[in-house]
Design a protein around this motif. Structure first.
Motif: not given
Length: 291
Positions: A185-204
């Motif tokens: 969850s977040g405002s994603f203003n803007p969405l950046h690579k750190g956000h995507r990496k965080l979710l990617e690691v959590a998914s693994s």
């Protein structure tokens, strides 16, 4: 319900048969008329929101409402009638049927009116169905359809009519392994690579969950997002092929209510806000922190 594997499509069935049950289901609202189109619409919207919470992320859902005043003992003074409402993300189908009194018993009226319930489901699912027959010439059958564009859906979200709007931008056909969500969850203003990496690691780590982002359109400390702001932020997820859910819940204990059996992924800033009294709203929180 007698058809095998019905549980793969039917999420929940609730029958608020008594007056008290209906009022409780409508969250304290006492209908002016229990057998009315308004009550049917209210039930379908409740069912739609419930389906959004229970269904796997990105799977289209449907909420059905049905109310009726049919043959009874003693005989009813008003019309024998039923109302059906079928709600999806983009449309509402409505059916109103008035039956002639005295020509059918209760079981026959139940059978006939239930065909409109099935018709509402069929139309919403774009499945062809034969016209409902066995009606007399003087009986009333009214059907209507209302559509909602993206702006109207977001306005319904901001006003609290619907609890979420899901934008699925996954590439190809993606079938979640379970109904469990992994939510960042977040405002994603803007969405950046750190956000995507965080979710990617959590998914693994949590391999059986469906990863998605969530943006609360209503913030605990700031004015609600405008429709343009919401759509601008959603475009970022389209560009990277990720799923994002827009909600109207700024607090995590409320997010947990609309996302049952989900895991929330948080960064350091969010963890700090959770400890803040205003964000937690006095709810006890236990955190496992890793450096």
């Amino acid at each position: 319900m007698s058809v095998p594997r019905a549980s793969s499509t039917i999420l929940e069935v609730v029958v608020p048969y008594s007056r008290a049950s209906m009022v409780q289901l409508l969250r304290g609202k006492v209908p002016t008329n229990f057998a009315s189109q308004e009550t049917s619409d209210d039930l379908s919207l409740l069912a739609y929101n419930r389906a959004l919470k229970l269904a796997m992320t990105g799977i289209p859902v449907l909420g059905i409402g049905f109310v009726g005043a049919l043959a009874s003992v003693p005989s009813k003074r008003g019309d024998h009638r039923c109302y059906v409402s079928a709600r999806t993300s983009e449309r509402m189908w409505r059916y109103h049927v008035v039956l002639s009194k005295g020509i059918r018993d209760r079981k026959e009226e139940d059978t006939l009116s239930s065909q409109f319930l099935i018709k509402g489901i069929a139309n919403a699912c774009k499945v062809s169905m034969e016209s409902v027959r066995e009606f007399c010439d003087d009986e009333v059958i009214e059907e209507s359809e209302e559509s909602y564009d993206e702006d109207q859906q977001l306005e319904q979200l901001l006003s609290g009519q619907i609890c979420m709007k899901v934008y699925s931008f996954e590439k190809g056909i993606h079938v979640p392994k379970s109904g469990r969500r992994l939510i960042l969850s977040g405002s994603f203003n803007p969405l950046h690579k750190g956000h995507r990496k965080l979710l990617e690691v959590a998914s693994s780590i949590c391999k059986d969950g469906f990863p998605c982002f969530e943006i609360p359109a209503i913030n605990a400390d700031k004015p609600p997002l405008t429709l343009k702001q919401i759509k601008d932020r959603v475009e970022q997820f389209d560009a990277v092929g990720k799923t994002v859910i827009i909600t109207n819940q700024p607090y995590f204990y409320k997010k947990a209510e609309i996302f049952p059996d989900s895991t929330f992924i948080i960064g350091a800033d969010t963890a700090a806000r959770l400890i803040n009294v205003k964000s937690s709203e006095g709810v006890g929180i236990e955190l496992d922190l890793c450096p």
